[in-house]
Motif scaffolding. Structure first.
Motif, PDB file in Angstrom:
ATOM      1  N   GLN A  29     -22.408  24.371  -0.134  1.00  0.00           N
ATOM      2  CA  GLN A  29     -21.360  23.402   0.173  1.00  0.00           C
ATOM      3  C   GLN A  29     -20.135  24.087   0.781  1.00  0.00           C
ATOM      4  O   GLN A  29     -19.487  23.527   1.673  1.00  0.00           O
ATOM      5  N   VAL A  30     -19.824  25.266   0.294  1.00  0.00           N
ATOM      6  CA  VAL A  30     -18.718  26.024   0.886  1.00  0.00           C
ATOM      7  C   VAL A  30     -19.025  26.354   2.341  1.00  0.00           C
ATOM      8  O   VAL A  30     -18.175  26.197   3.231  1.00  0.00           O
ATOM      9  N   ARG A  31     -20.267  26.783   2.598  1.00  0.00           N
ATOM     10  CA  ARG A  31     -20.653  27.095   3.980  1.00  0.00           C
ATOM     11  C   ARG A  31     -20.650  25.842   4.843  1.00  0.00           C
ATOM     12  O   ARG A  31     -20.291  25.892   6.029  1.00  0.00           O
ATOM     13  N   ARG A  32     -21.031  24.693   4.263  1.00  0.00           N
ATOM     14  CA  ARG A  32     -21.009  23.437   5.018  1.00  0.00           C
ATOM     15  C   ARG A  32     -19.588  23.101   5.453  1.00  0.00           C
ATOM     16  O   ARG A  32     -19.345  22.748   6.619  1.00  0.00           O
ATOM     17  N   ARG A  33     -18.635  23.212   4.511  1.00  0.00           N
ATOM     18  CA  ARG A  33     -17.251  22.900   4.857  1.00  0.00           C
ATOM     19  C   ARG A  33     -16.723  23.852   5.916  1.00  0.00           C
ATOM     20  O   ARG A  33     -15.969  23.446   6.813  1.00  0.00           O
ATOM     21  N   ARG A  34     -17.122  25.115   5.817  1.00  0.00           N
ATOM     22  CA  ARG A  34     -16.685  26.076   6.827  1.00  0.00           C
ATOM     23  C   ARG A  34     -17.293  25.755   8.188  1.00  0.00           C
ATOM     24  O   ARG A  34     -16.617  25.850   9.219  1.00  0.00           O
ATOM     25  N   ALA A  35     -18.563  25.364   8.189  1.00  0.00           N
ATOM     26  CA  ALA A  35     -19.225  25.019   9.451  1.00  0.00           C
ATOM     27  C   ALA A  35     -18.567  23.806  10.096  1.00  0.00           C
ATOM     28  O   ALA A  35     -18.348  23.776  11.315  1.00  0.00           O
ATOM     29  N   LEU A  36     -18.225  22.798   9.284  1.00  0.00           N
ATOM     30  CA  LEU A  36     -17.535  21.635   9.824  1.00  0.00           C
ATOM     31  C   LEU A  36     -16.145  22.008  10.319  1.00  0.00           C
ATOM     32  O   LEU A  36     -15.673  21.483  11.330  1.00  0.00           O
ATOM     33  N   GLY A  37     -15.493  22.944   9.606  1.00  0.00           N
ATOM     34  CA  GLY A  37     -14.189  23.415  10.058  1.00  0.00           C
ATOM     35  C   GLY A  37     -14.277  24.110  11.400  1.00  0.00           C
ATOM     36  O   GLY A  37     -13.428  23.911  12.275  1.00  0.00           O
ATOM     37  N   VAL A  38     -15.317  24.920  11.580  1.00  0.00           N
ATOM     38  CA  VAL A  38     -15.528  25.592  12.867  1.00  0.00           C
ATOM     39  C   VAL A  38     -15.767  24.564  13.964  1.00  0.00           C
ATOM     40  O   VAL A  38     -15.248  24.707  15.087  1.00  0.00           O
ATOM     41  N   LEU A  39     -16.536  23.509  13.646  1.00  0.00           N
ATOM     42  CA  LEU A  39     -16.794  22.453  14.633  1.00  0.00           C
ATOM     43  C   LEU A  39     -15.496  21.767  15.047  1.00  0.00           C
ATOM     44  O   LEU A  39     -15.270  21.509  16.235  1.00  0.00           O
ATOM     45  N   ARG A 140     -28.178  18.138   8.110  1.00  0.00           N
ATOM     46  CA  ARG A 140     -29.611  18.293   7.858  1.00  0.00           C
ATOM     47  C   ARG A 140     -29.866  19.577   7.063  1.00  0.00           C
ATOM     48  O   ARG A 140     -30.727  19.615   6.172  1.00  0.00           O
ATOM     49  N   TRP A 141     -29.133  20.616   7.391  1.00  0.00           N
ATOM     50  CA  TRP A 141     -29.297  21.882   6.665  1.00  0.00           C
ATOM     51  C   TRP A 141     -28.875  21.727   5.202  1.00  0.00           C
ATOM     52  O   TRP A 141     -29.605  22.133   4.293  1.00  0.00           O
ATOM     53  N   ILE A 142     -27.711  21.110   4.951  1.00  0.00           N
ATOM     54  CA  ILE A 142     -27.238  21.006   3.570  1.00  0.00           C
ATOM     55  C   ILE A 142     -28.102  20.059   2.761  1.00  0.00           C
ATOM     56  O   ILE A 142     -28.272  20.232   1.548  1.00  0.00           O
ATOM     57  N   GLY A 144     -31.286  19.834   2.853  1.00  0.00           N
ATOM     58  CA  GLY A 144     -32.398  20.627   2.345  1.00  0.00           C
ATOM     59  C   GLY A 144     -32.025  21.353   1.066  1.00  0.00           C
ATOM     60  O   GLY A 144     -32.834  21.452   0.127  1.00  0.00           O
ATOM     61  N   GLU A 145     -30.787  21.855   0.989  1.00  0.00           N
ATOM     62  CA  GLU A 145     -30.314  22.521  -0.216  1.00  0.00           C
ATOM     63  C   GLU A 145     -30.157  21.513  -1.364  1.00  0.00           C
ATOM     64  O   GLU A 145     -30.531  21.788  -2.506  1.00  0.00           O
ATOM     65  N   GLU A 146     -29.606  20.356  -1.062  1.00  0.00           N
ATOM     66  CA  GLU A 146     -29.393  19.341  -2.085  1.00  0.00           C
ATOM     67  C   GLU A 146     -30.717  18.854  -2.668  1.00  0.00           C
ATOM     68  O   GLU A 146     -30.821  18.609  -3.881  1.00  0.00           O
ATOM     69  N   GLU A 147     -31.717  18.698  -1.810  1.00  0.00           N
ATOM     70  CA  GLU A 147     -32.992  18.167  -2.282  1.00  0.00           C
ATOM     71  C   GLU A 147     -33.673  19.113  -3.266  1.00  0.00           C
ATOM     72  O   GLU A 147     -34.420  18.661  -4.137  1.00  0.00           O
ATOM     73  N   GLN A 148     -33.420  20.405  -3.138  1.00  0.00           N
ATOM     74  CA  GLN A 148     -33.977  21.339  -4.120  1.00  0.00           C
ATOM     75  C   GLN A 148     -33.413  21.052  -5.514  1.00  0.00           C
ATOM     76  O   GLN A 148     -34.152  21.060  -6.512  1.00  0.00           O
ATOM     77  N   LEU A 149     -32.110  20.789  -5.590  1.00  0.00           N
ATOM     78  CA  LEU A 149     -31.493  20.478  -6.866  1.00  0.00           C
ATOM     79  C   LEU A 149     -32.012  19.156  -7.420  1.00  0.00           C
ATOM     80  O   LEU A 149     -32.333  19.042  -8.610  1.00  0.00           O
ATOM     81  N   LEU A 150     -32.088  18.146  -6.574  1.00  0.00           N
ATOM     82  CA  LEU A 150     -32.568  16.843  -7.025  1.00  0.00           C
ATOM     83  C   LEU A 150     -34.012  16.919  -7.508  1.00  0.00           C
ATOM     84  O   LEU A 150     -34.385  16.266  -8.492  1.00  0.00           O
ATOM     85  N   ARG A 151     -34.815  17.724  -6.849  1.00  0.00           N
ATOM     86  CA  ARG A 151     -36.221  17.865  -7.260  1.00  0.00           C
ATOM     87  C   ARG A 151     -36.316  18.568  -8.615  1.00  0.00           C
ATOM     88  O   ARG A 151     -37.146  18.212  -9.451  1.00  0.00           O
TER      89      ARG A 151
END
Length: 224
Positions: A29-39, A140-142, A144-151
């Motif tokens: 999630q930290v990397r997601r926020r950083r990626a959106l910040g870069v965008l 889409r990338w994040i 995939g990470e979330e679905e691992q936790l939900l599973r």
């Protein structure tokens, strides 16, 4: 995050595996926020040098801007609708009602629509689609990470949910909803507050257009 509020620490879940997945997801999630910040930064740096190939006062240019505004409004309303089903559940079970009955990640779908709407404020369909594509790749990338936790948290019930409901784009025929939902007003207000910056794109891109027309900023690429 679209589903963290929907995850429970089930008593029969393998605790070490669940804890490890939570830790990995938190980092993602930290990397997601950083990626959106870069965008966002990349857009602010590049878009002043990009103009619409449609005449600024023409109906196509104006129509794209109004369409973008409509998408941003729809995104805010959609995100609020998601919170109506998420907010009162207190993370106790797998949410599969309302927007979550037609899409596994409706919050991200509405976020992508918002990004498309923001991009359309430039009067360019190409810019809008490019920004929406970039955002969708990040989400889409994040997911995939979330679905691992939900599973890990929900096991077979989550697998069944995945088989029934699309990952992103809604299948409206699947809609189902209880007669009553418990509303978390604080969470709902936070959703509205977090979405309000979408609308800053309107004056920002209007200012960029005025600067381009005045010759203060040179347009290197004109895109339809």
């Amino acid at each position: 995050m679209s589903r963290m509020a929907a995850v429970s620490g089930r008593a029969d879940a393998p605790r070490p595996s669940l804890d490890a997945t939570w830790a990995r997801l938190a980092k993602a999630q930290v990397r997601r926020r950083r990626a959106l910040g870069v965008l966002v930064v990349a857009a602010l740096v590049l878009l002043p040098w990009i103009g619409s190939a449609w005449p600024e006062s023409g109906w196509v240019n104006q129509g794209l801007e109004w369409l973008g505004l409509g998408l941003m409004v729809a995104a805010v309303l959609g995100r609020c609708a998601c919170m109506l089903y998420l907010g009162g559940r207190k993370g106790a079970d797998l949410v599969a009602d309302g927007p979550y009955s037609v899409s596994r990640n409706p919050l991200y779908v509405f976020s992508i629509l918002a990004v498309l709407g923001i991009g359309l404020q430039t009067g360019s369909l190409v810019v809008g689609l490019a920004l929406a594509l970039a955002a969708s790749l990040i989400f889409r990338w994040i997911v995939g990470e979330e679905e691992q936790l939900l599973r890990v948290a929900f096991g077979a019930s989550f697998d069944d949910y995945c088989m029934r409901v699309p990952r992103f784009w809604p299948k409206l025929s699947l809609w189902r909803s209880p007669q009553h939902v418990t509303v978390d007003l604080e969470g709902l207000w936070k959703t509205v507050r977090d979405a309000l910056p979408y609308f800053l794109s309107v004056p920002v891109f209007e200012a960029i257009e005025k600067a381009q027309e005045a010759g203060w900023v040179h347009v290197y690429w004109s895109l339809f």
